[in-house]
Every structure is written in structure tokens, then in C-alpha cells.
Design a protein around this motif. Sequence first.
Motif, PDB file in Angstrom:
ATOM      1  N   ASP A  20      12.691  71.753  58.423  1.00 16.62           N
ATOM      2  CA  ASP A  20      11.182  71.787  58.440  1.00 16.62           C
ATOM      3  C   ASP A  20      10.766  70.397  58.844  1.00 16.62           C
ATOM      4  N   SER A  21       9.350  70.378  59.194  1.00 21.56           N
ATOM      5  CA  SER A  21       8.846  69.111  59.596  1.00 21.56           C
ATOM      6  C   SER A  21       9.183  67.936  58.664  1.00 21.56           C
ATOM      7  N   ASP A  22       9.185  68.032  57.340  1.00 20.76           N
ATOM      8  CA  ASP A  22       9.406  66.700  56.806  1.00 20.76           C
ATOM      9  C   ASP A  22      11.019  66.254  56.948  1.00 20.76           C
ATOM     10  N   ASP A  24      12.657  66.760  59.887  1.00 30.93           N
ATOM     11  CA  ASP A  24      12.696  66.512  61.200  1.00 30.93           C
ATOM     12  C   ASP A  24      12.360  64.967  61.314  1.00 30.93           C
ATOM     13  N   GLN A  25      11.258  64.601  60.392  1.00 25.02           N
ATOM     14  CA  GLN A  25      10.687  63.335  60.587  1.00 25.02           C
ATOM     15  C   GLN A  25      11.550  62.395  59.890  1.00 25.02           C
TER      16      GLN A  25
END
Length: 376
Positions: A20-22, A24-25
Motif C-alpha cells: 500500500d502507499s504507506d 511504499d513511503q
Amino acid sequence: MTSLAYVDALCSLDHPYRADSDCDQLFDAAMRELTQYHCENSPGYYQWLKANGLDAQKLEKLHDWSHLPPIFANYFKHQLLLSHTGIDALELTSSGTTGQKSRMRYDTRSIQAAQRMVERIFEYYGWNTPQQPCNYILLSYEPAGAITLGTAYTDQYLCQYAPVSQACYALRHNGKSNEFDPFGVIRALQEFAAQGLPVRFLGFPAFLWFTLERMREMNLPPLQLHPESLVFLGGGWKTHADKAISRSELYRRLHEQLGIPDERCRDGYGSVEHPVPYVECQNHHFHVPSYARAYVRDTASMAVQPYGKPGFLHLISPYITSSPAHSIVVSDLAVLHPAAECGCGLATDWFELLGRAGISKNRSCAIAASELIKES
């Protein structure tokens, strides 16, 4: 001194296959943090990045980690590459009794990070069973003295996920070296079947296959091991490639001769240069855990390949502080696939191994081990 808070957070993620984007960050932040750490603590590393067109400003904006200059795994066969924390750290090697050895140093932080990843994956699949004693068939080297061989170290570590009742080594130490003992393995299997405890198999697939073949040649009846037995393999066939069979055929024979269900047969991919665990899912595909990223590079141009195209496997993970080995190109050929092409439900990419690139004198642990199988 660079903080490693993001590195610690990433390597401690509870779900090993989050996508998810979190996540990935967090991965991006951890990679920046660790790369900066090596710029400060690994002599020559920052100069090497600059020579490859990557300075501090570009690093701060980097999201596509295929642009981080990789180190070829074979380099570690010729040079010990260390940060300041790697100078007095645990040293592990890649090969057995013969051949070129990769030498890697792992400080406590780095080895524990890799072990946490294994722990999360074993918990995810329900293989961490501290209340269930097991018998073990260790398809690897019986240690003599301190364990410095990477595969032996790994197998010893993996025994902690179920208490050891008894253990049998396939590669017995004879006082001078190790030799394959199929009859000892067969005797242990017969005893373990009678005892009724689950049996865990860890190590090289070739020895398991040759044991099954020996059982068949001896006209031994099939055994029925406990249904919660587990086969967790690693390594390859190498010098016995002409006798290698597919994983699906090996798993079929394990069910036929030992009663082990297909879903309890898994292969793992990793190396002493990059011990991040890539473990087969129920569909027998190597999914990339959240702690890492995988790319495939053209064997001629080293350009990043799209899904479905073969090339060298490029693996990235910000787990290691003792060596700037967080971006590694291995000599295995692979094809990368998106998660949706698997169907197991995991949300991360997976790769298919095509074999070792080229023919050379480079020899892995499995090569040295496979030479211990005597023709009969």
C-alpha cells in the motif's frame, strides 16, 4: 549520525506482504536512511555513488530504487566490503568444502533484521509452533565446531520455530569433511514415522530427492508422516543439474512416498549475500516481501526489464548496516510477475527463477554440497 528509525520500522512490519502507499513511503524513507548511513560509515561508498551519477540531492528525491547502483553478488567472492560496524561482526560464507566463497559480515542489527523477516513469514503461514515438538531432517552440513557456513547457520536458526525432539543430518561429518548418508536419513525417516511427531525438512532439495530415489530402489514401502510435517527447501542442484527434477515432481513424490501434502512443501530463495527470505506461496511462487523490492535487468545492457522479460535478478532491501549490500544483482536469471498473475491472494510481485547465468568457475554452497552425492 544518521537515524535508522525508518529502517527499524520497515524491518519490523507485522504483515510480511503488505502493499500500500504507506508501506511504499516507509520503504522509500528506509532506503534513503540506510543509503545515507553507508555514505557516512562505509569507506568509499559515497564516492562510488557519485561516480555513478547519484549525489545527496538526487538521493533525497529517489523513489525508483532500480536507479541505486547495485553491487554484483560475485564481487563478494573477491572482496570483503564493510562498514564500520562490520569490522568485528559475524562472518558467514557461501560455499562448502570447495570453490570460491562469498564472505559477508553481519552485525547484530543486520542479522536480527533478516531473522525478524523470517519470523513474520513463518508466523504468517502458521509455521511458528512453539508448543509442537518436531523431528528434523537437516538436508545440510553437520557442523563441526563454529558454524560459519551460511546455509548451516540458517538451518540451525529455523529449528527454533518448533522444538527439536530429534535431528538427523544428511551430510554427516566424518572427522575430515562431510559426506551424504542416505541410509542414515532413511533410518531416521522410518523412526520418525513410527514416533508420530511432525517432521521438518530443511536444506538442499537434491539430498531429499536422492533419498526418495534410494527408498524406491530399495523397494521400501511409503511412509505416512504426520500431516503437519513441513518441507522448507533452499539451494539448488548445480553439478547434478542433469538429474534435477521440477519442484512439482519433487512435491508429488513427497506426497506419494512420505504422505506430505503439497501445501506443506515450500521452497525458499536467498543467499549469504542477501538473506532476505523469498518464500513460495501456496501456488509455489516466490513473492517479494514488503521489506524488499525486486527488478530484472537485461543480461547485456543491464537495463531494467518489464514484467515477463528475463534477466539478472536485482534485489534491494534496507536491512543491512554492516555492509553496503542493500542493492545486489545476483547471477540467477529470473522473470518478474505482478501479484495478480499468481492468484494466491498476496499483493506483492513474484519472480520465477530460470537458473544460473552462464557457465563459469563460480560455485555456490549447493554446488559444493551436490558433489557429495556419490553415484551408486
